[in-house]
Design an enzyme around this catalytic site. Structure first.
Site, short mmCIF file in Angstrom:
data_model
loop_
_atom_site.label_atom_id
_atom_site.label_comp_id
_atom_site.label_asym_id
_atom_site.label_seq_id
_atom_site.Cartn_x
_atom_site.Cartn_y
_atom_site.Cartn_z
N HIS A 306 -5.80 -36.68 58.68
CA HIS A 306 -6.09 -35.48 57.88
C HIS A 306 -4.89 -34.54 57.78
CE1 HIS A 306 -10.37 -36.38 57.39
NE2 HIS A 306 -10.35 -36.78 58.65
N ASP A 368 -10.17 -37.03 64.54
CA ASP A 368 -11.12 -37.95 63.89
C ASP A 368 -10.45 -38.77 62.80
OD1 ASP A 368 -10.82 -35.46 62.46
OD2 ASP A 368 -12.38 -36.17 61.10
N GLU A 369 -11.05 -39.90 62.51
CA GLU A 369 -10.75 -40.72 61.33
C GLU A 369 -9.27 -41.03 61.18
OE1 GLU A 369 -14.43 -39.76 58.33
OE2 GLU A 369 -12.75 -38.35 58.27
N TYR A 370 -8.61 -41.39 62.29
CA TYR A 370 -7.24 -41.88 62.19
C TYR A 370 -7.31 -43.28 61.60
CZ TYR A 370 -2.37 -42.78 63.52
OH TYR A 370 -1.02 -43.06 63.49
N ASP A 427 -14.97 -39.28 67.54
CA ASP A 427 -14.28 -40.53 67.24
C ASP A 427 -12.80 -40.46 67.59
OD1 ASP A 427 -14.42 -38.68 65.11
OD2 ASP A 427 -13.86 -40.17 63.63
#
Length: 574
Positions: A306, A368-370, A427
């Site tokens: 992000h 998150d969400e790497y 996560d």
């Protein structure tokens, strides 16, 4: 809770502004003419009067109560029922009497003085109710509100310091003989008592006779705002802060950096700042307002994913896969120049979001969400990350280890600037025998839908604290992408509790792991994925009832007494 987009209503006129009547039976002209002239005149006084003041209210020790006070006792229709507020008070012991209403000439009395740490709370309540404030050794007269700190050290505590736990947010309100007494161990508790008085006046004209003893069930209760994908104005943000303060929520998380924008002025890296952003002066004003309302600000600079708005100006630090394709928003954590860039931003922003010395100081690392870890074969698709992991953690080192080490290092950066309450998304936590997430980092659990997810019970069993962001109930995602639907206040009110962390069922762990020390609370999150899907006004309207429901369910663990219909009607009044 009133509609946040319309100006607040003035307090309702007190019944004491009407001539007193005798409701038991009608009287004819002859009977009325027989009334003594003095009694008739007294009955028609604007404030209403009934002789002398009542006796000292329970717990009043600082200010004097003079039974021969010059002000006559106000007369009004009794306030009936239970206190009408959101969240509902935890305990109310009813007594015989007319209760308390704002009346002509009534004052807020602060025995501790104008320089005390409760003076600002008293002044705010007086403005809300149209009353005046007096300080010091004053006589508590009929109709007055007395405000004072109780307990050890509360009066000596610095003004508006964030509380350490729910016990510090307790307060007691006693309506007795037309007087109101508000006591609490800290100024935060005093503030929440003033919110109860404000709402009760708006909803029912005042408070019924008796004693309220109130406290929150969970110590952390709040709202999170994605200001990165969709810029919100300072006025809008401050209006929401005032709104959640009236609901006794005490945290405001600000997600200010993402692929779509970096929304705060930066002096170290001005090139990354989006055209539509908040200046540092505006952020300081937002932080100051939040602090004055006993709300802690939780800044979030997400990494290693992000980061698109930042990396647009540092293309050499963008993560690429084995074929050389750029992975949007992801930073290459194997590149030695990546950490210094992010650390410089963390340092600058940490200095902007200041906290009183010794107080809880929050920071959210994201995590998150790497995208590298959302692949079916991370080591094959991102060989540079796999090599770096083996170099740092040995032949069995993984990209999960490398990512955990990245977040641990970023945590050290913000801790060096005084941040002591560190959080990351669930996560961003991985299990490994080689490297573990810092033991003092709290898990912000938002979803169990991502690949390789862990159940919230696993975090609780390993000793971590878990904040509830359940995306099934608490995620307001603009445009409703990816099968999200706008959450409703009714669903939160009827089906959710802080123990429902994932999905729709309470987390399956022993009760000893579900107390407020382990699940400290919840935040309602506004995400701006499709920024144009709603205007700021539409967002404000859409989150109004969900925030009210969240406030109720985090304040009191019991099943609410009001039906949803009754709760919604009350929310429209307060």
């Amino acid at each position: 809770m009133s509609n946040p987009m319309r100006p607040p209503r003035a307090p309702r006129p007190s019944a004491c502004l009407r001539p007193a009547t005798t409701p038991t039976r009608r009287t004819g002209p002859a009977a009325r003419s027989a009334l003594p002239a003095a009694a008739l005149a007294a009955a028609l006084l604007l404030a209403g009067c009934s002789g002398t003041a009542d006796t000292e209210p329970p717990g009043s020790t600082s200010a004097k109560v003079n039974p021969t006070s010059a002000r006559a006792t106000p007369t009004w229709a009794p306030v009936t029922g239970t206190p009408q507020v959101i969240p509902a008070v935890r305990d109310f012991r009813r007594a015989d009497g007319r209760g308390w209403r704002p009346s002509k000439g009534a004052r807020v009395v602060v025995p501790a003085g104008e320089k005390s740490n409760v003076a600002d709370e008293a002044q705010r309540m007086a403005r809300d109710l149209g009353l005046t404030v007096v300080y010091g050794d004053q006589t508590v007269q009929p109709g007055d509100i007395e405000v004072k700190i109780t307990g050890k050290g509360g009066a000596q505590q610095a003004n508006n310091v964030p509380v350490q736990g729910a016990a510090d947010e307790a307060y007691t309100l006693t309506a007795d003989g037309t007087r109101l007494t508000l006591t609490a161990p800290t100024d935060a508790g005093i503030f929440y008592g003033t919110r109860t008085v404000k709402q009760a006046v708006r909803a029912a004209g005042g408070l019924p006779e008796g004693t309220i003893q109130d406290r929150p069930g969970r110590p952390q209760r709040g709202m999170s705002l994605d200001n990165a994908r969709k810029p919100y104005t300072q006025d809008w943000i401050e209006a929401r802060i005032r709104e959640i303060a009236d609901l006794k929520l005490n945290q405001f998380q600000l997600h200010f950096s993402d692929d779509q924008g970096f929304r705060i002025q930066s002096d170290t890296h001005p090139e990354i700042v989006s055209a539509d952003h908040l200046t540092k002066a505006q952020i300081r004003q937002i932080v100051a307002l939040a602090g004055s309302l006993h709300i802690s600000v939780v800044p979030e600079l997400d990494s290693p994913g992000h980061l698109g708005a930042v990396l647009a100006h540092y293309p050499n630090l963008q993560l690429r896969n084995a074929q050389g394709r750029v992975i949007t928003g992801a930073i290459d954590i194997s590149n030695p120049k990546s950490a210094p860039l992010i650390d410089s931003l963390l340092t600058e922003m940490s200095e902007l979001f200041t906290n009183p010395k010794g107080a809880p100081a929050y920071w959210h690392l994201g995590g998150d969400e790497y995208q590298a870890l959302m692949s079916s074969s991370p080591a094959t698709k991102y060989p540079q990350l796999a090599r770096a992991a083996r170099q740092k953690y040995g032949p069995n080192g993984t990209i999960e280890d490398l990512t955990t080490g990245w977040l641990n290092d970023r945590q050290k950066t913000v801790e060096a600037k005084g941040k002591n309450r560190i959080e990351a998304w669930n996560d961003g936590f991985f299990s490994s025998p080689r490297v573990s997430p810092d033991k003092n980092r709290m898990v912000d659990y938002w979803t169990g839908k991502e690949g390789g997810h862990r159940d919230p019970s696993s975090f609780l069993r390993e000793g971590r604290n878990v904040m509830n962001f359940n995306d099934e109930y608490l995620y307001y995602v603009l445009g409703e992408p990816n099968q999200f639907v706008y959450p409703t206040g009714q669903r939160i009110y009827q089906s959710w509790t802080p123990l429902v962390i994932r999905g729709t069922q309470p987390v399956s762990v022993p009760a000893s792991m579900t107390g407020p020390d382990r699940i400290p609370g919840a935040r309602f999150a506004i995400w701006s994925d499709r920024a144009q899907a709603q205007t700021q006004a539409q967002v404000a309207a859409g989150i109004r009832l969900p925030l009210a429901a969240l406030a109720q369910k985090t304040w009191d663990p019991r099943t609410p007494a009001l039906s949803w219909t009754g709760f919604k009607a009350l929310a429209d009044r307060v």
